[in-house]
Design an enzyme around this catalytic site. Sequence first.
Site, short mmCIF file in Angstrom:
data_model
loop_
_atom_site.label_atom_id
_atom_site.label_comp_id
_atom_site.label_asym_id
_atom_site.label_seq_id
_atom_site.Cartn_x
_atom_site.Cartn_y
_atom_site.Cartn_z
CG HIS A 48 -79.98 -33.79 49.08
ND1 HIS A 48 -79.72 -34.69 47.83
CD2 HIS A 48 -81.02 -33.12 48.85
CE1 HIS A 48 -80.65 -34.23 46.90
NE2 HIS A 48 -81.45 -33.37 47.37
CG HIS A 72 -82.17 -28.19 45.98
ND1 HIS A 72 -80.86 -28.83 46.38
CD2 HIS A 72 -82.83 -29.25 46.08
CE1 HIS A 72 -81.03 -30.05 46.75
NE2 HIS A 72 -82.21 -30.31 46.52
CD GLU A 76 -91.10 -29.49 49.43
OE1 GLU A 76 -90.89 -28.64 48.43
OE2 GLU A 76 -91.98 -30.04 49.68
CG ASP A 77 -87.28 -30.39 53.13
OD1 ASP A 77 -88.39 -30.67 52.63
OD2 ASP A 77 -86.21 -31.11 52.42
CG ASP A 138 -83.05 -32.93 43.88
OD1 ASP A 138 -82.64 -32.95 45.23
OD2 ASP A 138 -84.40 -32.83 43.81
CG ASP A 259 -70.89 -47.34 20.12
OD1 ASP A 259 -71.16 -48.62 20.51
OD2 ASP A 259 -71.60 -46.28 20.13
MN MN Z 1 -83.23 -32.29 47.06
#
Ligand code: MN
Length: 494
Positions: A48, A72, A76-77, A138, A259
């Site tokens: 990811h 990123h 957080e994780d 993300d 278009d």
């Molecule tokens: Mn993420």
Amino acid sequence: MPSIEKLLSTIKQINPDADTDMVRLAYEFAATAHKDQKRASGEPYIIHPLATAQTLAEMKLDTNIIIAGLLHDIHEDTPVTLEEIAKNFGEEASSMVAGVTKLGHIKYRGVERYIENLRKMFVAMANDVRVIIIKFADRLHNLKTLEHLPEAKRYRIALESLEIFAPIANRLGMGDMKGQLEDLSFKYIKPEDYARVSEIARKKYEESKHLLEKMRKQTEAELIKAGIKVVSFHGRIKFLYSLYKKLLRHNNDINKIYDLVAMRVIVEDVGDCYAALGVIHKLWRPLKGRIKDYMAQPKPNGYQSLHTTVFGLEGQITEFQIRTLKMHEEAEFGIAAHWNYDENGSTIPDKKLTWVKELASLQKEMMQEVKDLEGLKLDVFQGRIFVFTPKGDVIDLPEDSTPVDFAYSIHTEVGNKCVGARINDQLFSLDTRLKSGDVLEIITDKNRKGPSTDWLKFVKTSQARNRIKSYAKQSIAGWFKTKILPEKMFKKES
Ligand code: MN
């Protein structure tokens, strides 16, 4: 499938001088931190952040942003701290990671949350627009892998992407990002319409592609004959969600959509753009009233191009879009194009300040759009303004706030010692009402004793009010103790 080799080769291709050692280190750092985690798909988690970084690299962004993209989700994780990130990869990368984390899991839960989310997005954008760019990258990968999530979650993420992320990407001029976010969400929000529109587009494209290819060759030959250097000439198929909306406006008649496939001509300079338009009009008869000069008059989001619709081979009605490479990159990447690797010499605070000015009008326009939506309660967002420090940091305040409110929201001491304010480079009194987008510098005097209780008549934030009151209490008590009481007592005694 994303991989570190692919990422590094993309970076090198765009910028042979890029320092890819740091990128590789960031990858190894992230891979170690996430090593025990898996995606909902069962794949190793590192896929990811790698996919996120790959998107950023393809937008030609500099390695700092790519590194932040790789890192990123770490804060957080995983147990890794922002300080560790800063120590290894620098303050900039670390502050971007902090920004992405802060923006965090914004969740779409009805109108109130919607407005709150928009507000969060604006604060984050104002602080550092690169945070939003990373968030988009993300989200793009999360949308691409949405099928692995439970249905309710899928719907929520898709809706949020369609209603919050895509409009912001559009306002930032990120045409390609907006189109991708919309199409990936469309599939989950309106599956039947998605299937129907894809089928219409596929059929129409199959029917016309040989004709279009012939026209492309013929036109390119004429351009070259006229001495115009063609950088690139290709057909692009309209994004499905945008086709869906256009079909709704045209009674679902695909033959009214000129278009679906547009011919995109990229040339070297503006002069060649107009010259190419001339060549095309000489070769194919233009439709009346369909020539649009977005170079002389760019769209509000900055889009620049020449558009014309012509009767082509066998009467095939076809749109041509002509622009320079620079305009093309700006149309695809928008604000992100301002942050790419080759923008040397321009320091980040400069970019930030220009961005801050753009943001003020962006916010105003988007809020108007939100107001135009029916039945929205605006309590959360209405009545808030965004004001900026000279460095471009954003301070989010209630409407009618004054420089004193601003000063206290920066620091108690700045509030206590403030004597004046420079708003957009002009001097103003402390009770001036601020407006969104104002850039504010507080003038302090270190000899000032403290705040004036008169300020209580105009301050708006409870923070400022409380600080002023508590200072007043303290100083009245102190004043009594040190001045009045002893003196009076002394006088009485004498
Ligand atoms: Mn993420």
